[in-house]
Enzyme design. Structure first.
Site, PDB file in Angstrom:
ATOM      1  CD  GLN A  37      -3.029  -1.088   2.213  1.00 17.11           C
ATOM      2  OE1 GLN A  37      -2.874  -1.824   3.179  1.00 17.11           O
ATOM      3  NE2 GLN A  37      -4.053  -0.263   2.117  1.00 17.11           N
ATOM      4  CG  HIS A 131      -1.244  -5.780   5.598  1.00 15.48           C
ATOM      5  ND1 HIS A 131      -1.107  -5.027   6.741  1.00 15.48           N
ATOM      6  CD2 HIS A 131      -2.428  -5.398   5.051  1.00 15.48           C
ATOM      7  CE1 HIS A 131      -2.150  -4.221   6.884  1.00 15.48           C
ATOM      8  NE2 HIS A 131      -2.971  -4.420   5.859  1.00 15.48           N
ATOM      9  CG  ASN A 175      -3.601  -6.818   8.371  1.00 16.06           C
ATOM     10  OD1 ASN A 175      -3.554  -6.162   9.404  1.00 16.06           O
ATOM     11  ND2 ASN A 175      -4.476  -6.568   7.400  1.00 16.06           N
ATOM     12  CD  GLU A 176      -8.048  -5.989   9.089  1.00 11.88           C
ATOM     13  OE1 GLU A 176      -8.373  -6.039   7.883  1.00 11.88           O
ATOM     14  OE2 GLU A 176      -8.343  -5.032   9.833  1.00 11.88           O
TER      15      GLU A 176
HETATM   16  C1  BGC Z   1      -6.509  -3.098   6.477  1.00 13.66           C
HETATM   17  C2  BGC Z   1      -5.765  -2.027   5.725  1.00 13.66           C
HETATM   18  C3  BGC Z   1      -6.754  -1.102   5.024  1.00 13.66           C
HETATM   19  C4  BGC Z   1      -7.659  -0.500   6.070  1.00 13.66           C
HETATM   20  C5  BGC Z   1      -8.687   0.478   5.517  1.00 13.66           C
HETATM   21  C6  BGC Z   1      -7.680  -2.579   7.277  1.00 13.66           C
HETATM   22  O1  BGC Z   1      -8.650  -3.543   7.440  1.00 13.66           O
HETATM   23  O2  BGC Z   1      -5.640  -3.836   7.297  1.00 13.66           O
HETATM   24  O3  BGC Z   1      -4.896  -2.647   4.820  1.00 13.66           O
HETATM   25  O4  BGC Z   1      -6.151  -0.136   4.234  1.00 13.66           O
HETATM   26  O5  BGC Z   1      -8.375  -1.536   6.693  1.00 13.66           O
HETATM   27  O6  BGC Z   1      -9.593  -0.157   4.699  1.00 13.66           O
END
Ligand code: BGC
Length: 436
Positions: A37, A131, A175-176
């Site tokens: 990103q 991520h 991540n998530e």
């Molecule tokens: C993510 C990011 C994303 C952000 C805003 C998060 O869930 O980890 O990568 O840019 O949300 O949408």
């Protein structure tokens, strides 16, 4: 003074009654980014491919993103100006392992330079291994659905940890995992764009296995090299879910199902292999049977239509603490707001809720705002802005400027506290009980 060392002091300044809400000593203050990103220059992964396929809403591509890869010294100086003592960055798997059998040592060396620069600036790095983005060779071999996906991931983790361990204490493995699984394999929004409950379940299992193995590997590695204990977690997206119709038993059932599918089945199985809980909060949903999510009427919305619901932050913090008793690091919290009109008050409102949770006994180690800079927003593109730092994407020099919210963040970080007027004790001390 509260037991955990928090103080609220009252001062009189130019006739104004002010309240200073202090955070615990040593609190980590910073912001977060992910590799693709912000970095630019990496085209060998599935989110780049997704953009080529026309799946990014504003038609932009992450070719250069904000060129953090080259401009990191300038960006770290800006973090410093915003009084960061911590920052979350990501490693790009596809950059480090461009082919299945190839590791790019120069990419790892470059990450060493970035991490060293952060350390020299007195900024504690929190480093994410995965991520969302995956190398194309991995995708061609079945991605996270493939039986040997965790094995592939572990080889990359092994290489990254061996090279970077001396510079990093805080790791985020994945991540998530819940958002990734849902968006990529159930709703088809992220690559590979699948919509299959069974594929999603398989991917969930593989991600959790990959986390466990990475957790074990990182700990062993640090032990063998005599380094002090690392701190390893996932970064988990938590939301509040509430019945759309208060008295509907079916809506209540849907809330329970969603909570299980989105939170519990991801966190419960790995709770014993987390040194802290990386917690990310953006918003909450009302849920209607069978599984429809809706906005809460009457709340302000951000530029993407998400409810701004600070109280939900308090609710997820207290819920996670009560269930897992793990110290929490907020690894993301932020909002999409092109003109930086909403972000300053968003920040304050959410920090008040965070302070309230800490005051009530939740152990919170730090707060990382999403995001450091206006970056490439996943499937929305460059036009959507989450940063504390403004980036002019139209100018090839990509000039940066700290926004008003960034300055505010810097003051709070410097004071390790919030100075507020018209402080309403009840808004900080009253709390609603999570429904789930
Ligand atoms: C993510 C990011 C994303 C952000 C805003 C998060 O869930 O980890 O990568 O840019 O949300 O949408």
């Amino acid at each position: 003074m509260a037991e955990n060392g928090l103080v609220a002091t009252y001062v009189l300044w130019e006739g104004l009654d002010l309240t200073v809400l202090k955070f615990p000593p040593g609190f980590l203050w910073g912001s977060a980014t992910s590799a693709f990103q912000v970095e630019g220059g990496s085209q060998n992964h599935d989110f780049y491919d997704w953009a080529l396929k026309g799946r990014v809403k504003d038609g932009t591509r992450p070719d250069e993103a904000v060129d953090f890869w080259h401009r990191y010294p300038e960006d770290i100086a800006l973090m410093k100006e915003m009084h960061h003592n911590a920052a979350r960055i990501g490693l790009e798997w596809a950059r480090i392992q461009p082919e299945v059998g190839t590791f790019d040592q120069s990419a790892l060396e470059h990450y060493r330079k970035i991490l060293t620069a952060l350390r020299e600036a007195g900024i504690e790095p929190v480093v994410t291994l995965h991520h969302f983005a995956n190398p194309m060779w991995f995708v061609k071999r079945g991605g996270w659905e493939a039986q040997n996906a965790p094995e592939h991931f572990l080889r990359y983790v092994g290489e990254a940890i061996s090279c970077l361990a001396d510079l990093v204490t805080w790791w985020v493995t994945i991540n998530e995992p819940n958002v990734y699984t849902t968006y990529a394999y159930f709703q088809g929004i992220f690559p590979p764009g699948k919509r299959s409950f069974f594929a999603a379940q398989k991917v969930r299992k593989h991600l959790l296995l990959a986390h466990r193995e990475a957790y074990r590997f990182i700990h062993n590695h640090y032990r063998i090299r005599g380094f002090s204990e690392p701190k390893v977690s996932v970064a988990m997206h938590l939301r509040t879910f509430d019945s759309a119709r208060k008295t509907s038993p079916l809506d209540k059932l849907a809330v329970k199902m969603l909570h299980r599918l989105f939170h519990l089945q991801f966190l419960d199985p790995i709770a014993d292999s987390l040194d802290y809980l990386g917690l990310q909060y953006y918003s909450g949903d009302l849920v209607r049977f069978p599984l429809r999510t809706l906005n809460r009427p009457g709340l302000p919305k951000n530029a993407l239509g998400w409810d701004i619901y600070p109280e939900g932050f308090y609710r997820v913090l207290t819920w996670a603490w009560q269930r897992y008793r793990l110290p929490i690091l907020v690894t993301e919290n932020g909002t999409c707001d092109e003109a930086d009109e909403l972000r300053p008050s968003f920040l304050i409102q959410h920090l008040l809720q965070l302070h309230k949770a800490i005051k009530q006994g939740v152990t919170v180690l730090g707060y990382l705002h999403w995001s450091t800079l206006d970056n490439f927003e996943l499937v929305e593109g460059l036009s959507r802005r989450f940063g504390l730092i403004y980036v002019d994407h139209t100018d090839p020099a990509k000039p940066r400027r700290i926004k008003e919210s960034g300055r505010l963040f810097g003051q709070i970080a410097r004071e390790n506290g919030l100075v507020i007027s018209e402080f309403d004790e009840t808004s900080e001390s009253s709390g609603s009980t999570p429904e789930r």
